[in-house]
Scaffold this motif. Structure first.
Motif, PDB file in Angstrom:
ATOM      1  N   MET A 101       0.475  -1.018  -0.191  1.00  0.00           N
ATOM      2  CA  MET A 101      -0.634   0.067   0.304  1.00  0.00           C
ATOM      3  C   MET A 101       1.262   1.701   0.283  1.00  0.00           C
ATOM      4  SD  MET A 101      -2.773  -1.075   0.199  1.00  0.00           S
ATOM      5  CE  MET A 101      -4.377   0.237   0.987  1.00  0.00           C
ATOM      6  N   ASN A 102       0.483   2.373  -0.957  1.00  0.00           N
ATOM      7  CA  ASN A 102       1.293   3.366  -0.606  1.00  0.00           C
ATOM      8  C   ASN A 102       0.497   4.370   0.130  1.00  0.00           C
ATOM      9  OD1 ASN A 102      -0.666   4.330  -1.993  1.00  0.00           O
ATOM     10  ND2 ASN A 102       0.582   4.621  -3.979  1.00  0.00           N
ATOM     11  N   ALA A 103       1.324   5.507   0.132  1.00  0.00           N
ATOM     12  CA  ALA A 103       0.440   6.601   0.822  1.00  0.00           C
ATOM     13  C   ALA A 103      -0.780   7.497   1.069  1.00  0.00           C
ATOM     14  CB  ALA A 103       1.658   7.083   1.045  1.00  0.00           C
ATOM     15  N   THR A 104      -0.938   6.973  -0.222  1.00  0.00           N
ATOM     16  CA  THR A 104      -2.694   7.766  -0.521  1.00  0.00           C
ATOM     17  C   THR A 104      -3.192   6.695  -0.789  1.00  0.00           C
ATOM     18  OG1 THR A 104      -1.828   7.252  -2.311  1.00  0.00           O
ATOM     19  CG2 THR A 104      -1.254   9.890  -2.204  1.00  0.00           C
ATOM     20  N   SER A 105      -3.248   5.381   0.076  1.00  0.00           N
ATOM     21  CA  SER A 105      -4.614   4.119   0.300  1.00  0.00           C
ATOM     22  C   SER A 105      -4.329   3.301  -1.357  1.00  0.00           C
ATOM     23  CB  SER A 105      -5.304   4.544   0.488  1.00  0.00           C
ATOM     24  OG  SER A 105      -5.225   5.679   2.103  1.00  0.00           O
ATOM     25  N   GLY A 106      -3.436   4.111  -2.209  1.00  0.00           N
ATOM     26  CA  GLY A 106      -3.362   2.426  -3.070  1.00  0.00           C
ATOM     27  C   GLY A 106      -2.787   1.594  -2.794  1.00  0.00           C
ATOM     28  N   ALA A 107      -3.389   0.601  -3.334  1.00  0.00           N
ATOM     29  CA  ALA A 107      -2.139  -1.056  -3.647  1.00  0.00           C
ATOM     30  C   ALA A 107      -1.682  -0.568  -4.558  1.00  0.00           C
ATOM     31  CB  ALA A 107      -3.646  -1.674  -3.518  1.00  0.00           C
ATOM     32  N   TYR A 108      -0.394  -1.935  -4.750  1.00  0.00           N
ATOM     33  CA  TYR A 108      -0.216  -2.286  -5.627  1.00  0.00           C
ATOM     34  C   TYR A 108       1.207  -3.457  -5.638  1.00  0.00           C
ATOM     35  CZ  TYR A 108       4.478   0.050  -3.620  1.00  0.00           C
ATOM     36  OH  TYR A 108       5.046   0.056  -2.430  1.00  0.00           O
ATOM     37  N   ARG A 109       1.552  -3.591  -6.562  1.00  0.00           N
ATOM     38  CA  ARG A 109       2.749  -5.478  -6.577  1.00  0.00           C
ATOM     39  C   ARG A 109       3.765  -4.878  -6.656  1.00  0.00           C
ATOM     40  NH1 ARG A 109      -0.486  -8.991  -4.953  1.00  0.00           N
ATOM     41  NH2 ARG A 109       0.730 -10.218  -4.310  1.00  0.00           N
TER      42      ARG A 109
END
Length: 173
Positions: A101-109
């Protein structure tokens, strides 16, 4: 006449004692290392890996990446590490990944080098943990089987067939 009462050679005695002391210290260090190895759980049975469940998600957008998930169980007394995954159905682009998860609540792999499988434990890959990310097959249909070879550090290669499943709400578990 020979002198039968020779004086002891103290230099040789010191050398012999020094050699014995070095051998004694090396033995104590070796025993300590073996004890630590045993306490850490590496002694006893080797890693025994089984892949008990596996599936690949079928995406609705052809040509994009998808994920494969495996339930990896280690019934052995030593940990193991999944180093890579390959498939004869996928030429390139297969990666071990972890959900982030990044700081802006976005998920990524994010690509990861290995996946640890603890002794007497398991790894249950999921959309919210580790996975195998790969290009989706354009001809894959629900129910198809995709062969994967999982390469482990200790166990070696384990080959499994994963069923192709459509993305549904029930797929997240």
């Amino acid at each position: 006449m020979k002198n039968l009462h020779r004086r002891p050679d103290f230099r040789r005695i010191r050398e012999a004692l020094g050699t014995g002391a070095v051998a004694g210290v090396a033995s104590v260090v070796a025993l300590g290392g073996l004890a630590a190895w045993t306490v850490a759980g590496y002694a006893g049975t080797p890693a025994r890996i089984e892949v008990q469940e596996s599936h690949v998600l079928l995406l609705v957008i052809p040509g994009s990446s998808t994920n494969a998930y495996f339930r990896i169980v280690n019934t052995g007394g030593a940990p193991d590490r999944l180093r890579s995954v390959s498939s004869p159905f996928v030429v390139s682009g297969i990666e071990l990944t972890a959900h982030r998860m990044n700081a802006t609540s976005g998920a990524y792999r994010e690509r990861t080098e290995t996946v640890s499988v603890p002794a007497y434990g398991e790894v249950d890959m999921s959309p919210f943990g580790t996975a195998v990310t790969l290009p989706a097959g354009e001809t894959w249909r629900p129910g198809d089987r995709v062969t994967f070879t999982l390469d482990f550090e200790r166990t070696g290669r384990v080959t499994v067939d994963a069923g192709v499943r459509p993305v549904t709400l029930g797929t997240a578990s």
